[in-house]
Design a protein around this motif. Structure first.
Motif, short mmCIF file in Angstrom:
data_model
loop_
_atom_site.label_atom_id
_atom_site.label_comp_id
_atom_site.label_asym_id
_atom_site.label_seq_id
_atom_site.Cartn_x
_atom_site.Cartn_y
_atom_site.Cartn_z
N LEU A 138 0.72 -1.23 0.07
CA LEU A 138 0.02 0.05 -0.16
C LEU A 138 0.80 1.22 0.00
CD1 LEU A 138 -2.94 -0.88 2.43
CD2 LEU A 138 -2.79 -1.13 0.28
N VAL B 221 -4.54 -3.14 8.30
CA VAL B 221 -5.68 -2.25 7.95
C VAL B 221 -6.82 -2.79 8.86
CG1 VAL B 221 -7.37 -1.72 6.17
CG2 VAL B 221 -5.27 -2.14 5.39
N GLY C 155 -10.71 1.34 8.80
CA GLY C 155 -9.99 2.01 7.59
C GLY C 155 -8.55 2.58 8.02
N ARG C 156 -8.32 2.70 9.57
CA ARG C 156 -6.98 3.10 9.84
C ARG C 156 -5.99 2.08 9.29
NH1 ARG C 156 -5.54 3.10 14.48
NH2 ARG C 156 -7.20 1.65 15.14
N ILE C 157 -4.58 2.59 8.82
CA ILE C 157 -3.38 1.79 8.74
C ILE C 157 -2.62 1.90 9.61
CG2 ILE C 157 -4.13 1.04 6.49
CD1 ILE C 157 -2.39 3.24 5.49
#
Lengths: 198, 198
Positions: free
Chosen positions: A89, A141, A145-147
């Motif tokens: 990502l 993830v 939706g936070r990474i």
């Protein structure tokens, strides 16, 4: 387990013939290696996270999965993976990301700068650096939706092995960012050819 | 709510001055628009999902979030978002993806082909097409790492509005892929300038 060593916070580039295998080894454990790949016959064809994730229909890639180019051609197949946690990502760390994430630390050119210098002899411009396949990088993830960037789960000697599906220029680093590697910087080993005996 | 309409399965490209606003409207609902952006003064600088996700520390972008370039510069800020579900993982659909995902359907050049044609007059080569910011596209990442393409949650008239943080070349489509749009193809509206009265 390794033919060559990439010193901490540095990078290399080399040719990998079609059908050859590349083994990348975390020599000391908890270290990330950013990998990029270009068609050796036309470096405008480059590894693409978007194409790869689309075809794989998942973000966690491991044994049997294929890394695709921006032209939808297979570039690398993962033929063996002793870790199973990698990231596709995030872009290589750079001077700008060091300023952003580590404002109290000395700025480093990061994997981006290391790859740019190593790839320049192959006619590859810094603007042509894509999102890397970040070997051993642990970027969960979360449900909202936070990474987050967590320490790699790789132990000393763990490796991943790829087969080249076309003639490639490979860029490869021993990652320079604090968070990616659990706060320390270690070397990365690599070998070209059949997987050596353990 | 819109100055111009992109017909189903087509695309456009245009200049967007620094500080100008771009509103993209789902006129009929459940339709995706792929957006790409380049520095109008140097088209080698291009929107980057990897840089953006790294700085945002999340994959779900919405009001207040910034889309970054490969050079770590802000390109677009999301200033208003009536939907909140967009994708920044997958590349535009193309002939190759149609053959892969829809082998029983006629091949279409997809958003990739539409963007390539629209961007050619700006000196942008198809190999320079990045992962798009896929407006209204609904791509959940599941707990096991699988990703699925679900129908958009956007309703007729829903929109997203961006502010240009540098002079930009914008590419924008009404998406051509079955799965992305709930199986049908609809137009997309867009407007440049201050947001019109609802």
């Amino acid at each position: 387990m390794t033919d060559a060593i990439i010193p901490p916070r540095s990078g290399v580039a080399f040719l990998l013939g079609e059908g050859r295998e590349l083994t990348v080894t975390d020599l000391e454990g908890v270290q990330v290696a950013d990998l990029v790949a270009y068609n050796a016959d036309d470096v405008k064809e480059v590894i693409s996270n978007g194409r790869t994730l689309d075809y794989a229909e998942k973000i966690k890639l491991t044994t049997g999965d294929v890394l695709y180019s921006n032209r939808s051609n297979p570039m690398l197949t993962i033929v063996e993976d002793r870790v199973g946690t990698h990231d596709f990502l995030l872009t290589p760390c750079s001077e700008a990301t060091f300023r952003h994430f580590y404002p109290d630390q000395p700025v480093h050119r990061g994997c981006f700068g290391n790859l740019a210098e190593a790839l320049e002899p192959f006619g590859i411009d810094p603007d042509m650096l894509p999102v890397a396949f970040n070997i051993f990088m642990n970027v969960p993830v979360h449900g909202d939706g936070r990474i987050t960037v967590e320490p790699p789960v790789s132990r000393p000697g763990d490796f991943i092995r790829f087969r080249a599906e076309m003639p490639l220029v490979i860029g490869l680093t021993a990652c320079s960012a604090y968070a990616s590697n659990g706060g320390t910087f270690k070397p990365i080993g690599y070998a070209i050819g059949p997987h050596p005996k353990a």
